[in-house]
Design a protein around this motif. Structure first.
Motif, short mmCIF file in Angstrom:
data_model
loop_
_atom_site.label_atom_id
_atom_site.label_comp_id
_atom_site.label_asym_id
_atom_site.label_seq_id
_atom_site.Cartn_x
_atom_site.Cartn_y
_atom_site.Cartn_z
N ARG A 101 -6.93 -79.19 21.41
CA ARG A 101 -6.50 -80.32 22.25
C ARG A 101 -5.10 -80.06 22.81
N PHE A 104 -5.31 -77.41 25.47
CA PHE A 104 -5.82 -78.05 26.68
C PHE A 104 -4.69 -78.78 27.41
N PHE A 131 -12.00 -83.47 28.42
CA PHE A 131 -12.07 -82.50 27.34
C PHE A 131 -13.21 -82.95 26.42
N GLU A 133 -15.45 -82.30 23.05
CA GLU A 133 -15.60 -81.58 21.78
C GLU A 133 -17.08 -81.41 21.49
N PHE A 147 -14.00 -77.91 28.85
CA PHE A 147 -13.64 -78.80 29.93
C PHE A 147 -14.10 -78.17 31.22
#
Length: 183
Positions: A101, A104, A131, A133, A147
């Motif tokens: 994260r 990102f 994004f 998961e 993503f």
């Protein structure tokens, strides 16, 4: 014959450069891979025996062409993240997700700058980049996420008779089921 190519933004070298130059990616030993879709990503996961984490960009682009007063083509590129962790260790998995994260977020901080640069070339990034998961059962012992980045570029759809053997705009090319019954 000249083929007109629309100007486009190539996500692969962009994210390859980010992966190579990002301190967090280097600290966590992320390597970069080019893959072809989800199948290619799954194949890359098998290389996690020799590396612990990677960023993959798919060379397959989803997209569409919109036919309107300003026709444009949308291309969507997928970027995958993966990090290996101990099997059945949900705490380790969560730590991997936290790292991905943050990676990102850091990638997006550069993508914001890139967005301004490529708009000068009339290439527009969709500002909504989510994004996602991937759940724990996708690949045991590995946290995965992805993503997608969408770009829109103007597409020249002006009709050029010189590109055709025959006048395809006339009714001659249609079969009898398209009669002029409403004329």
């Amino acid at each position: 014959m000249t083929i007109i190519k629309n100007i486009n933004w190539d996500a692969t070298p962009f994210f390859e450069r980010l992966t190579a130059q990002n301190r967090l990616a280097r600290q966590e030993h992320f390597t970069f891979h080019r893959v072809s879709g989800l199948e290619g990503f799954e194949e890359a996961l098998h290389t996690l025996q020799s590396c612990t984490a990677f960023v993959c960009v798919s060379d397959i682009a989803q997209g569409y062409t919109e036919l309107n007063n300003t026709p444009h083509t949308r291309r969507v590129k997928t970027v995958f993240f993966a990090m290996r962790h101990a099997l059945d260790d949900m705490t380790a998995r969560q730590e991997c997700m936290d790292i991905m994260r943050e990676l990102f977020r850091q990638f997006m901080s550069v993508l914001m700058q890139e967005k301004v640069r490529i708009e000068r070339e009339h290439i527009y990034l969709d500002p909504r980049i989510s994004f996602q998961e991937i759940d724990t059962f996708f690949f045991s012992g590995c946290a995965c996420a992805f993503f997608q980045v969408a770009t829109d570029v103007y597409t020249d759809l002006r009709f050029n008779i010189n590109e055709w053997e025959d006048d395809v705009t006339s009714d001659r090319i249609f079969n009898d089921c398209f009669t002029n019954q409403y004329a």
